[in-house]
Design a protein around this motif. Structure first.
Motif, PDB file in Angstrom:
ATOM      1  N   HIS A   9       0.802  -1.091  -0.104  1.00  0.00           N
ATOM      2  CA  HIS A   9       0.128   0.069  -0.024  1.00  0.00           C
ATOM      3  C   HIS A   9       0.887   1.342  -0.016  1.00  0.00           C
ATOM      4  CE1 HIS A   9      -3.662  -2.205   0.296  1.00  0.00           C
ATOM      5  NE2 HIS A   9      -3.461  -2.575   1.502  1.00  0.00           N
ATOM      6  N   VAL A  26       0.779   4.403  -2.352  1.00  0.00           N
ATOM      7  CA  VAL A  26       0.583   5.834  -1.952  1.00  0.00           C
ATOM      8  C   VAL A  26       1.752   6.768  -2.958  1.00  0.00           C
ATOM      9  CG1 VAL A  26       1.470   7.485  -0.026  1.00  0.00           C
ATOM     10  CG2 VAL A  26      -0.128   5.605   0.300  1.00  0.00           C
ATOM     11  N   SER A  54       0.658   9.438  -5.404  1.00  0.00           N
ATOM     12  CA  SER A  54       1.203  10.935  -5.320  1.00  0.00           C
ATOM     13  C   SER A  54       1.793  11.571  -6.630  1.00  0.00           C
ATOM     14  CB  SER A  54       2.101  10.698  -3.940  1.00  0.00           C
ATOM     15  OG  SER A  54       2.382  12.262  -3.850  1.00  0.00           O
ATOM     16  N   LEU A  74      -5.491   8.527  -4.176  1.00  0.00           N
ATOM     17  CA  LEU A  74      -4.328   8.727  -3.004  1.00  0.00           C
ATOM     18  C   LEU A  74      -4.853   8.623  -1.367  1.00  0.00           C
ATOM     19  CD1 LEU A  74      -1.563   9.439  -2.093  1.00  0.00           C
ATOM     20  CD2 LEU A  74      -1.935  12.045  -2.416  1.00  0.00           C
ATOM     21  N   ASP A  75      -5.906   9.242  -1.271  1.00  0.00           N
ATOM     22  CA  ASP A  75      -6.596   9.381   0.303  1.00  0.00           C
ATOM     23  C   ASP A  75      -6.789   8.096   0.808  1.00  0.00           C
ATOM     24  OD1 ASP A  75      -5.892  11.992   0.721  1.00  0.00           O
ATOM     25  OD2 ASP A  75      -8.138  12.588   0.397  1.00  0.00           O
ATOM     26  N   ALA A 119      -5.573   5.248  -0.633  1.00  0.00           N
ATOM     27  CA  ALA A 119      -4.167   4.399  -0.313  1.00  0.00           C
ATOM     28  C   ALA A 119      -3.488   4.569   0.855  1.00  0.00           C
ATOM     29  CB  ALA A 119      -3.390   4.534  -1.572  1.00  0.00           C
ATOM     30  N   VAL A 120      -3.369   6.174   1.528  1.00  0.00           N
ATOM     31  CA  VAL A 120      -2.873   6.411   2.593  1.00  0.00           C
ATOM     32  C   VAL A 120      -3.503   5.757   3.809  1.00  0.00           C
ATOM     33  CG1 VAL A 120      -2.416   8.368   4.141  1.00  0.00           C
ATOM     34  CG2 VAL A 120      -2.007   8.560   1.659  1.00  0.00           C
ATOM     35  N   CYS A 130       3.871   8.097   3.569  1.00  0.00           N
ATOM     36  CA  CYS A 130       2.432   8.672   3.457  1.00  0.00           C
ATOM     37  C   CYS A 130       2.571  10.090   3.673  1.00  0.00           C
ATOM     38  CB  CYS A 130       1.511   7.985   4.589  1.00  0.00           C
ATOM     39  SG  CYS A 130       0.933   6.342   4.012  1.00  0.00           S
ATOM     40  N   ALA A 136       3.883  11.772   0.568  1.00  0.00           N
ATOM     41  CA  ALA A 136       2.765  12.028  -0.283  1.00  0.00           C
ATOM     42  C   ALA A 136       1.655  13.093   0.137  1.00  0.00           C
ATOM     43  CB  ALA A 136       2.119  10.734  -0.426  1.00  0.00           C
ATOM     44  N   THR A 137       1.488  13.025   1.318  1.00  0.00           N
ATOM     45  CA  THR A 137       0.311  14.034   2.049  1.00  0.00           C
ATOM     46  C   THR A 137       1.155  15.549   1.901  1.00  0.00           C
ATOM     47  OG1 THR A 137       1.111  13.588   3.985  1.00  0.00           O
ATOM     48  CG2 THR A 137      -0.817  12.536   3.218  1.00  0.00           C
TER      49      THR A 137
END
Length: 414
Positions: free
Chosen positions: A314, A318, A322, A329-330, A332-333, A355, A358-359
């Motif tokens: 996972h 992410v 990203s 994306l959300d 997957a996070v 994560c 990516a965020t």
């Protein structure tokens, strides 16, 4: 007095250094696990230099205080004891002019010492390779790969190199067992490459990976060859990495126990393809990774892919989403964080750092900062280069936006 490269001195020294503690600080830490008063730091000095070896009554304290399995403590003490006997035997032979080497000196050929004179002894008096020898070698290879998921790379270097010396000494006399020994040598050389890469030695890592490829071909083992190619990809440019990973996947087709490896390779390819803007290729590779993972059994598939858990899969997704600014994306996070073991492990740190990166790229700076700080705390105790790379990228984004968490994160990473 030299100390065993695979013994208790190096193990305790590396474990202490990984925490950043002095001997006095480590002794204070051990006092907290001791029921009857102060722990003398002089004990640590004697054990780290191997002027004395810890007795069995100390094993539970060392296991708890260093977070090292008691079986590994026991094995390391025995390695030091064996190394001491062998060096004493060699010194005595040199002083007396005795040119006949006894049973203890013959044991030197089993890799107990990674010194030049030890390798010369191995060449002069080769060990006898039988089924038991192969089983013991395979057991130690398995053990080292397992420790690689728990301990920092710096703690693995000496025992991995020692085991590789041992396997090297066996190859020329392995006879009918040559392919089996070559397989263990390939896996160990790949692990040596991993430890070198983690410690920043890209050139040294490539040297190990190249020889691991030769050994895997010698052993006639395509899946291990694929693993080595995957390890090599970490130090390549993203486009070259994606291409070598696509080639590697040809070695994971058919046969039992290959689904985890195939999923890992496909997920890596997807991430590199996404980072170079190859959207369709990235999404197709990621879909293939999830499809193969449905058939995967990480605990019983190939030894070197046990690390590739659902959380790590996972985490790769992410990164892919990203790079592609994908709406998944959300989700997957969320999946990655839920799948992580949540035991303050290296996997937890990597998943959270991935994560966070990516965020942060998506502009969710508060969420990214919290994840990054949590991951950085774990990474201090169990350092990992991929985790550190993600956290450094997060720090750059937070600093560029003058976020309040930039300085705390910088302090944790320094």
């Amino acid at each position: 007095m030299t100390i065993s490269p695979d013994g208790i001195g190096n193990l305790l020294h590396a474990a202490r250094k990984a925490t950043g503690r002095s001997r006095v600080q480590q002794a204070e830490h051990l006092t907290g696990y001791k029921r009857d008063g102060h722990f003398d730091p002089e004990n640590l000095k004697r054990w780290e230099t191997e002027r004395r070896l810890p007795q069995p009554l100390w094993y539970p304290l060392l296991s708890a205080g260093y977070d090292i399995p008691i079986g590994e403590i026991r094995r390391a003490v025995e390695a030091s004891r064996r190394y001491r006997r062998l060096t004493e035997a060699m010194t005595e032979n040199a002083q007396t002019g005795d040119r006949t080497l006894g049973a203890d000196a013959k044991d030197l050929a089993t890799g107990a010492a990674a010194q030049p004179w030890g390798r010369l002894s191995a060449a002069l008096i080769p060990p006898q390779v039988d089924e038991g020898t192969v089983e013991d070698a395979a057991s130690r290879t398995t053990e080292l790969h397992a420790l690689g998921q728990i301990y920092p790379a710096g703690m693995l270097t000496a025992p991995v190199h020692s085991h590789l010396d041992y396997l090297t000494s066996l190859l020329s006399v392995a006879g009918d067992h040559r392919a089996e020994i070559a397989l263990q040598a390939a896996g160990t050389a790949a692990l040596a490459g991993y430890t070198a890469f983690e410690l920043g030695g890209n050139a040294e890592a490539f040297s190990y990976y190249e020889v691991a490829r030769y050994a895997a071909r010698e052993a006639g083992h395509p899946p291990l060859l694929a693993n080595v190619m995957a390890d090599m990809s970490y130090a390549l440019t993203p486009r070259k990495a994606a291409d070598i990973l696509a080639d590697a996947q040809h070695h994971t087709k058919g046969g039992p126990g290959l689904a985890t490896a195939a999923a890992w390779l496909a997920a890596l390819e997807a991430e590199h393809a996404a980072s170079t803007g190859q959207r369709e290729r990235a999404l197709m590779s990621l879909e293939r990774a999830y499809a193969r993972y449905e058939e995967a059994h990480p605990d019983t598939d190939q030894l070197w892919t046990k690390f590739f858990t659902e959380g790590r899969l996972h985490a790769r997704a992410v990164s892919v989403y990203s790079f592609l600014n994908h709406p998944a994306l959300d989700d997957a996070v969320t999946k990655a964080l839920l799948a992580a073991p949540q035991t303050s492990s290296r996997e937890d740190a990597l998943v959270m750092a991935s994560c966070a990166h990516a965020t942060a790229r998506a502009g969710e700076l508060d969420r990214a900062a919290k994840l990054a700080l949590d991951a950085a705390q774990i990474n201090q105790a169990i350092p990992s280069r991929p985790t550190a790379d993600h956290l450094t990228a997060v720090l750059e984004i937070l600093s560029a936006r003058a976020h309040r968490s930039a300085d705390p994160l910088r302090a944790t990473l320094s």
